[in-house]
Motif scaffolding. Structure first.
Motif, PDB file in Angstrom:
ATOM      1  N   LEU A  44       0.828  -1.204   0.000  1.00 55.47           N
ATOM      2  CA  LEU A  44       0.000   0.000   0.000  1.00 55.47           C
ATOM      3  C   LEU A  44       0.864   1.256   0.000  1.00 55.47           C
ATOM      4  O   LEU A  44       0.587   2.222  -0.724  1.00 55.47           O
ATOM      5  N   GLY A  45       1.929   1.248   0.792  1.00 54.51           N
ATOM      6  CA  GLY A  45       2.827   2.392   0.822  1.00 54.51           C
ATOM      7  C   GLY A  45       3.548   2.606  -0.494  1.00 54.51           C
ATOM      8  O   GLY A  45       3.733   3.747  -0.947  1.00 54.51           O
ATOM      9  N   PHE A  46       3.947   1.518  -1.157  1.00 53.97           N
ATOM     10  CA  PHE A  46       4.603   1.639  -2.459  1.00 53.97           C
ATOM     11  C   PHE A  46       3.643   2.219  -3.498  1.00 53.97           C
ATOM     12  O   PHE A  46       4.031   3.047  -4.326  1.00 53.97           O
ATOM     13  N   TYR A  47       2.405   1.775  -3.458  1.00 55.04           N
ATOM     14  CA  TYR A  47       1.413   2.293  -4.407  1.00 55.04           C
ATOM     15  C   TYR A  47       1.186   3.785  -4.196  1.00 55.04           C
ATOM     16  O   TYR A  47       1.179   4.563  -5.154  1.00 55.04           O
ATOM     17  N   ILE A  48       1.030   4.180  -2.952  1.00 60.83           N
ATOM     18  CA  ILE A  48       0.782   5.600  -2.662  1.00 60.83           C
ATOM     19  C   ILE A  48       2.008   6.437  -3.007  1.00 60.83           C
ATOM     20  O   ILE A  48       1.898   7.510  -3.597  1.00 60.83           O
ATOM     21  N   GLY A  49       3.199   5.951  -2.639  1.00 60.03           N
ATOM     22  CA  GLY A  49       4.408   6.708  -2.926  1.00 60.03           C
ATOM     23  C   GLY A  49       4.697   6.821  -4.414  1.00 60.03           C
ATOM     24  O   GLY A  49       5.205   7.846  -4.881  1.00 60.03           O
ATOM     25  N   HIS A  50       4.357   5.785  -5.170  1.00 57.95           N
ATOM     26  CA  HIS A  50       4.640   5.804  -6.611  1.00 57.95           C
ATOM     27  C   HIS A  50       3.625   6.634  -7.383  1.00 57.95           C
ATOM     28  O   HIS A  50       3.999   7.371  -8.305  1.00 57.95           O
ATOM     29  N   THR A  51       2.358   6.526  -7.006  1.00 54.73           N
ATOM     30  CA  THR A  51       1.300   7.212  -7.756  1.00 54.73           C
ATOM     31  C   THR A  51       0.913   8.553  -7.145  1.00 54.73           C
ATOM     32  O   THR A  51       0.365   9.412  -7.831  1.00 54.73           O
ATOM     33  N   GLY A  52       1.160   8.726  -5.861  1.00 54.74           N
ATOM     34  CA  GLY A  52       0.740   9.946  -5.185  1.00 54.74           C
ATOM     35  C   GLY A  52      -0.728   9.968  -4.816  1.00 54.74           C
ATOM     36  O   GLY A  52      -1.225  10.976  -4.297  1.00 54.74           O
ATOM     37  N   LYS A  53      -1.436   8.884  -5.061  1.00 52.95           N
ATOM     38  CA  LYS A  53      -2.869   8.826  -4.774  1.00 52.95           C
ATOM     39  C   LYS A  53      -3.119   8.394  -3.327  1.00 52.95           C
ATOM     40  O   LYS A  53      -2.463   7.494  -2.826  1.00 52.95           O
ATOM     41  N   GLY A  54      -4.076   9.052  -2.688  1.00 53.35           N
ATOM     42  CA  GLY A  54      -4.488   8.667  -1.341  1.00 53.35           C
ATOM     43  C   GLY A  54      -3.551   9.117  -0.244  1.00 53.35           C
ATOM     44  O   GLY A  54      -3.651   8.635   0.888  1.00 53.35           O
ATOM     45  N   ARG A  55      -2.653  10.054  -0.532  1.00 50.36           N
ATOM     46  CA  ARG A  55      -1.662  10.459   0.468  1.00 50.36           C
ATOM     47  C   ARG A  55      -2.321  11.096   1.689  1.00 50.36           C
ATOM     48  O   ARG A  55      -1.988  10.786   2.831  1.00 50.36           O
ATOM     49  N   GLN A  56      -3.249  12.015   1.467  1.00 51.08           N
ATOM     50  CA  GLN A  56      -3.891  12.699   2.585  1.00 51.08           C
ATOM     51  C   GLN A  56      -4.685  11.724   3.449  1.00 51.08           C
ATOM     52  O   GLN A  56      -4.693  11.831   4.679  1.00 51.08           O
ATOM     53  N   PHE A  57      -5.330  10.774   2.792  1.00 50.58           N
ATOM     54  CA  PHE A  57      -6.085   9.776   3.550  1.00 50.58           C
ATOM     55  C   PHE A  57      -5.165   8.962   4.438  1.00 50.58           C
ATOM     56  O   PHE A  57      -5.478   8.688   5.605  1.00 50.58           O
ATOM     57  N   VAL A  58      -4.017   8.571   3.897  1.00 50.28           N
ATOM     58  CA  VAL A  58      -3.085   7.743   4.658  1.00 50.28           C
ATOM     59  C   VAL A  58      -2.516   8.527   5.832  1.00 50.28           C
ATOM     60  O   VAL A  58      -2.328   7.985   6.934  1.00 50.28           O
ATOM     61  N   ILE A  59      -2.220   9.810   5.625  1.00 49.59           N
ATOM     62  CA  ILE A  59      -1.713  10.625   6.730  1.00 49.59           C
ATOM     63  C   ILE A  59      -2.726  10.680   7.869  1.00 49.59           C
ATOM     64  O   ILE A  59      -2.383  10.512   9.043  1.00 49.59           O
ATOM     65  N   SER A  60      -3.983  10.896   7.524  1.00 48.71           N
ATOM     66  CA  SER A  60      -5.035  10.921   8.550  1.00 48.71           C
ATOM     67  C   SER A  60      -5.206   9.542   9.190  1.00 48.71           C
ATOM     68  O   SER A  60      -5.381   9.426  10.414  1.00 48.71           O
ATOM     69  N   PHE A  61      -5.157   8.504   8.354  1.00 45.54           N
ATOM     70  CA  PHE A  61      -5.345   7.138   8.849  1.00 45.54           C
ATOM     71  C   PHE A  61      -4.235   6.745   9.822  1.00 45.54           C
ATOM     72  O   PHE A  61      -4.508   6.202  10.904  1.00 45.54           O
ATOM     73  N   THR A  62      -2.988   7.014   9.454  1.00 47.06           N
ATOM     74  CA  THR A  62      -1.875   6.643  10.326  1.00 47.06           C
ATOM     75  C   THR A  62      -1.917   7.422  11.627  1.00 47.06           C
ATOM     76  O   THR A  62      -1.600   6.887  12.697  1.00 47.06           O
ATOM     77  N   GLY A  63      -2.312   8.701  11.560  1.00 52.82           N
ATOM     78  CA  GLY A  63      -2.435   9.474  12.785  1.00 52.82           C
ATOM     79  C   GLY A  63      -3.492   8.909  13.719  1.00 52.82           C
ATOM     80  O   GLY A  63      -3.287   8.818  14.936  1.00 52.82           O
ATOM     81  N   ALA A  64      -4.613   8.503  13.144  1.00 50.23           N
ATOM     82  CA  ALA A  64      -5.689   7.921  13.964  1.00 50.23           C
ATOM     83  C   ALA A  64      -5.265   6.565  14.542  1.00 50.23           C
ATOM     84  O   ALA A  64      -5.574   6.250  15.698  1.00 50.23           O
ATOM     85  N   MET A  65      -4.556   5.767  13.746  1.00 49.08           N
ATOM     86  CA  MET A  65      -4.133   4.449  14.215  1.00 49.08           C
ATOM     87  C   MET A  65      -3.128   4.553  15.362  1.00 49.08           C
ATOM     88  O   MET A  65      -3.127   3.733  16.278  1.00 49.08           O
ATOM     89  N   ARG A  66      -2.277   5.577  15.304  1.00 46.64           N
ATOM     90  CA  ARG A  66      -1.292   5.754  16.379  1.00 46.64           C
ATOM     91  C   ARG A  66      -1.976   6.094  17.704  1.00 46.64           C
ATOM     92  O   ARG A  66      -1.420   5.870  18.771  1.00 46.64           O
ATOM     93  N   ALA A  67      -3.165   6.692  17.614  1.00 53.26           N
ATOM     94  CA  ALA A  67      -3.866   7.115  18.827  1.00 53.26           C
ATOM     95  C   ALA A  67      -4.662   5.990  19.478  1.00 53.26           C
ATOM     96  O   ALA A  67      -5.191   6.168  20.577  1.00 53.26           O
ATOM     97  N   LEU A  68      -4.764   4.837  18.816  1.00 58.56           N
ATOM     98  CA  LEU A  68      -5.535   3.727  19.382  1.00 58.56           C
ATOM     99  C   LEU A  68      -4.855   3.181  20.640  1.00 58.56           C
ATOM    100  O   LEU A  68      -3.652   2.927  20.633  1.00 58.56           O
ATOM    101  N   PRO A  69      -5.599   2.980  21.714  1.00 56.48           N
ATOM    102  CA  PRO A  69      -5.022   2.343  22.914  1.00 56.48           C
ATOM    103  C   PRO A  69      -4.877   0.842  22.686  1.00 56.48           C
ATOM    104  O   PRO A  69      -5.875   0.113  22.601  1.00 56.48           O
ATOM    105  N   THR A  70      -3.660   0.367  22.559  1.00 53.17           N
ATOM    106  CA  THR A  70      -3.425  -1.027  22.173  1.00 53.17           C
ATOM    107  C   THR A  70      -4.015  -2.007  23.168  1.00 53.17           C
ATOM    108  O   THR A  70      -4.628  -3.017  22.781  1.00 53.17           O
ATOM    109  N   ILE A  71      -3.858  -1.745  24.455  1.00 57.16           N
ATOM    110  CA  ILE A  71      -4.388  -2.692  25.442  1.00 57.16           C
ATOM    111  C   ILE A  71      -5.907  -2.717  25.409  1.00 57.16           C
ATOM    112  O   ILE A  71      -6.534  -3.762  25.601  1.00 57.16           O
TER     113      ILE A  71
END
Length: 253
Positions: A44-71
């Motif tokens: 998924l990262g290779f596709y986004i980095g190569h095509t430039g598509k979905g970059r803003q979505f991934v930035i928001s997605f990764t930020g939200a995922m980092r905030a998840l309480p793992t336990i």
């Protein structure tokens, strides 16, 4: 010190020992979680980095995922899976899903930011030479961005190593089992020993990934760019400082 006590390394010791068994489980959980996360995040990262598509979505997605309480995710998944699966299987699957969700953001960010860091002129030159998009990705972009890609894997692995300790809360093994056992027994030497083992393991793995990053860096790429710029500045400024002699208005021959 608790770590150096031979009894804690002797096979047949009572739970949660011996240490090498818990260390092996810790590494196994880490390997499985990172392998699954990389299989999802890298393409998924290779596709986004190569095509430039979905970059803003991934930035928001990764930020939200980092905030998840793992336990919290672990306990929730264990409870949900426990309704349809045997206890140990539900605990293992819940732990793996929680750890995969933890590792994906760092690996994904490293993959697409690594490809985005490749000079566009290099990519355009490769495309002009007749290379296909897949050839550009595999022969140009990925090799040049390997240090950043490995940096994402490095961050993901370290996060997982530190977080695998929560597996003991649902009855699984790993070094966290030593810590939780020490807490239950009020044995501070055992708690400290388990924490030190996790720290040492994280530092060793971090050192290995740092070495891999250094070895995969393309020699001379950054230096060549800076040298070229320096030469251009010198060529542009050199002649201006040496051409002819000043001409003063109003002076005769």
């Amino acid at each position: 010190m608790w770590i150096f006590d031979p009894a804690n390394w002797t096979p047949g010791s009572q739970s949660p020992l011996p240490i090498q068994d818990r260390l092996g489980e810790h590494l196994l959980y880490t390997f499985i979680a990172v392998l699954i996360a990389a299989a999802i995040a890298l393409p998924l990262g290779f596709y986004i980095g190569h095509t430039g598509k979905g970059r803003q979505f991934v930035i928001s997605f990764t930020g939200a995922m980092r905030a998840l309480p793992t336990i919290g995710v672990l306990v929730f998944l264990t409870m949900v899976l426990g309704y349809s699966l045997v206890g140990t299987t539900a605990n293992f699957l819940g732990t793996m899903i929680a750890l995969v969700l933890l590792a994906i953001p760092s690996i994904l960010a490293g993959a697409y930011s690594g490809l985005e860091s490749v000079d566009r002129q290099t990519i355009d030159a490769s495309r002009a030479s007749g290379m296909t998009e897949m050839q550009i990705l595999t022969r140009v972009e990925i090799p040049l961005s390997l240090p950043l890609i490995i940096g994402g894997l490095r961050a993901g692995v370290l996060q997982v190593i530190a977080t695998v300790t929560i597996a003991s809360y649902v009855g699984l093994g790993g070094l966290g089992r030593i810590i939780s056992s020490g807490i239950g027994l009020n044995d501070y030497d055992e708690i400290l020993g388990g924490a030190i083992l996790v720290t040492i393991l994280a530092l060793l793995v971090d050192g290995v990934f740092a070495l891999i990053q250094r070895l995969t860096a393309t020699p001379g790429v950054g230096g060549a760019v800076e040298t070229g710029r320096t030469r251009l500045r010198r060529r542009a400024s050199g002649p201006l400082a040496t051409v002819g002699t000043p001409i003063h208005e109003g002076n005769g021959p």
